[in-house]
Design a protein around this motif. Structure first.
Motif, PDB file in Angstrom:
ATOM      1  N   SER A 199      30.305  17.090 -31.463  1.00 19.00           N
ATOM      2  CA  SER A 199      29.995  18.386 -30.858  1.00 19.00           C
ATOM      3  C   SER A 199      29.658  18.234 -29.381  1.00 19.00           C
ATOM      4  O   SER A 199      29.010  17.261 -28.980  1.00 19.00           O
ATOM      5  CB  SER A 199      28.807  19.049 -31.573  1.00 19.00           C
ATOM      6  N   GLY A 201      28.181  20.190 -25.697  1.00 20.39           N
ATOM      7  CA  GLY A 201      27.267  21.218 -25.213  1.00 20.39           C
ATOM      8  C   GLY A 201      27.622  21.706 -23.829  1.00 20.39           C
ATOM      9  O   GLY A 201      28.645  21.332 -23.245  1.00 20.39           O
ATOM     10  N   SER A 228      27.856  23.666 -29.257  1.00 16.46           N
ATOM     11  CA  SER A 228      26.606  24.413 -29.276  1.00 16.46           C
ATOM     12  C   SER A 228      26.901  25.865 -28.921  1.00 16.46           C
ATOM     13  O   SER A 228      27.966  26.197 -28.400  1.00 16.46           O
ATOM     14  CB  SER A 228      25.617  23.823 -28.265  1.00 16.46           C
ATOM     15  N   ARG A 229      25.934  26.743 -29.188  1.00 17.54           N
ATOM     16  CA  ARG A 229      26.134  28.152 -28.854  1.00 17.54           C
ATOM     17  C   ARG A 229      26.299  28.322 -27.351  1.00 17.54           C
ATOM     18  O   ARG A 229      27.102  29.148 -26.892  1.00 17.54           O
ATOM     19  CB  ARG A 229      24.944  28.981 -29.353  1.00 17.54           C
ATOM     20  N   GLN A 242      31.369  26.839 -33.292  1.00 17.27           N
ATOM     21  CA  GLN A 242      29.919  26.900 -33.109  1.00 17.27           C
ATOM     22  C   GLN A 242      29.142  26.371 -34.306  1.00 17.27           C
ATOM     23  O   GLN A 242      29.335  26.793 -35.433  1.00 17.27           O
ATOM     24  CB  GLN A 242      29.483  28.330 -32.814  1.00 17.27           C
ATOM     25  N   GLY A 244      25.250  25.898 -35.771  1.00 20.12           N
ATOM     26  CA  GLY A 244      23.881  26.363 -35.560  1.00 20.12           C
ATOM     27  C   GLY A 244      23.518  27.508 -36.467  1.00 20.12           C
ATOM     28  O   GLY A 244      24.286  27.912 -37.345  1.00 20.12           O
ATOM     29  N   ALA A 257      26.324  14.337 -31.076  1.00 21.67           N
ATOM     30  CA  ALA A 257      25.987  15.444 -30.189  1.00 21.67           C
ATOM     31  C   ALA A 257      26.100  14.971 -28.746  1.00 21.67           C
ATOM     32  O   ALA A 257      25.328  14.114 -28.304  1.00 21.67           O
ATOM     33  CB  ALA A 257      24.576  15.945 -30.472  1.00 21.67           C
ATOM     34  N   ILE A 260      24.201  17.965 -25.628  1.00 19.97           N
ATOM     35  CA  ILE A 260      23.515  19.060 -26.313  1.00 19.97           C
ATOM     36  C   ILE A 260      22.012  18.805 -26.249  1.00 19.97           C
ATOM     37  O   ILE A 260      21.542  17.758 -26.704  1.00 19.97           O
ATOM     38  CB  ILE A 260      23.969  19.174 -27.781  1.00 19.97           C
ATOM     39  N   GLN A 265      17.939  26.649 -32.561  1.00 22.61           N
ATOM     40  CA  GLN A 265      19.025  27.294 -33.289  1.00 22.61           C
ATOM     41  C   GLN A 265      20.134  26.297 -33.631  1.00 22.61           C
ATOM     42  O   GLN A 265      20.756  26.381 -34.686  1.00 22.61           O
ATOM     43  CB  GLN A 265      19.610  28.457 -32.480  1.00 22.61           C
ATOM     44  N   HIS A 266      20.381  25.344 -32.742  1.00 25.50           N
ATOM     45  CA  HIS A 266      21.416  24.346 -33.014  1.00 25.50           C
ATOM     46  C   HIS A 266      20.926  23.343 -34.057  1.00 25.50           C
ATOM     47  O   HIS A 266      21.669  22.981 -34.968  1.00 25.50           O
ATOM     48  CB  HIS A 266      21.806  23.620 -31.726  1.00 25.50           C
TER      49      HIS A 266
END
Length: 310
Positions: A199, A201, A228-229, A242, A244, A257, A260, A265-266
């Motif tokens: 993922s 970020g 991430s969002r 996304q 999270g 990650a 990030i 939230q994540h």
């Protein structure tokens, strides 16, 4: 206790989230499945009947059920609830769309995102983005649950000998209509069922750099790509990437990650991963609190080096 489980399927394939829902339902008692779709749903029903632990599959074939529109599926599920004590759906986009309507039509309280079942009326679910765990007891005669797929093992696809019973739906309710679907096609594994996820970020800086640094690493690992969002909101990656609380909940064997920071939230969407590797230049980033392996440094140097060495 008889439980009705919503079967999620797409293009004739039964989705993995259903297997986890079957495992959850099995702890409540006898498991029955609901397969709703058009003429092609019969093959899904046959596959569903082979799932270990399944006693019966209710098959509803109708043009109004072709795209599993919640407004048409919910009344069908409610009509079957006369012979069942609980309705269980995976906590996916489809399940979260249908289950609340079933609960409303039954006039009961839905229990969402269940991660453990302690009894026929007692359930465990996360609250406050997973920072607290609540044990709730329901006094409703009929239970309506959505279950977090990553919290339950997948039931074996083979080994069952359930029977298929055809049922009729309530027809088109006229409340919604299918206009179209834009489905992302990818050769990589599907995010919620992938064993490895890489993922990215917001620190990647742009959509071009996101794909320049994340995609080669994911390809080397045979991994799915997440984001991430903040990265999605910035336009670096599409919405279906996304991870999270407001995205997809994942629990792969390896979660990498990159860039990030680790907003709450994540973390709520990936902290159950078996092994978490974090790459970030900020040694105080919250992601390092949940990471098993942390690498502090410039991702633009570390990620290519890591990719090259794999």
């Amino acid at each position: 206790m008889k439980t009705l489980v919503l079967v999620e399927h797409e293009n004739g394939d039964l989705k993995d989230a259903t297997l986890s829902a079957v495992t959850a339902a099995a702890s409540l008692g006898e498991v029955h499945l609901l397969v709703a779709g058009d003429a092609g749903a019969a093959a899904v029903a046959e596959a569903a009947a082979r799932i270990a632990g399944v006693g019966k599959v209710h098959l509803a074939e109708d043009a109004s059920l072709a795209h599993q529109l919640a407004e048409n599926v919910a009344p069908l599920a409610v009509s079957l609830m006369e012979g069942h004590d609980a309705f269980v759906a995976p906590a996916t986009t489809t399940g979260k769309n249908i289950a609340p309507r079933v609960a409303a039509l039954l006039d009961v309280m839905q229990i969402s995102d269940v991660i453990a079942i302690e009894g026929e009326d007692t359930f465990v679910r996360p609250i406050y983005a997973g920072n607290a765990i609540a044990t709730v007891k329901s006094s409703d005669a009929k239970k309506v649950l959505t279950v977090r797929a990553t919290a339950f093992d997948k039931a074996p696809r083979e080994g069952g000998s359930g029977t298929v019973e055809r049922v009729s739906g309530a027809g088109d309710q006229g409340l919604s209509s299918f206009v179209g679907a834009e489905i992302a096609a990818s050769e990589r594994p599907e995010l919620t069922s992938a064993k490895i996820i890489v993922s990215g970020g917001r620190a990647l800086g742009s959509a071009e750099q996101f794909h320049q640094y994340i995609d080669p690493l994911a390809d080397k690992l045979g991994a799915a790509v997440g984001a991430s969002r903040a990265a999605v909101d910035a336009g670096y990656a599409p919405n279906d990437y996304q991870v999270g609380q407001t995205g997809k909940i994942v629990a792969p064997e390896l979660y990498v990650a990159v860039g990030i920071s680790g907003a709450i939230q994540h973390l709520a969407g990936m902290k159950d991963s078996k092994l978490i590797v974090a790459i970030n230049k900020d040694e105080d980033a919250p992601i390092f609190q949940v990471a098993d392996i942390g690498l502090v440094g410039d991702l633009f140097k570390l990620v290519p080096e890591l990719t090259e060495k794999l």
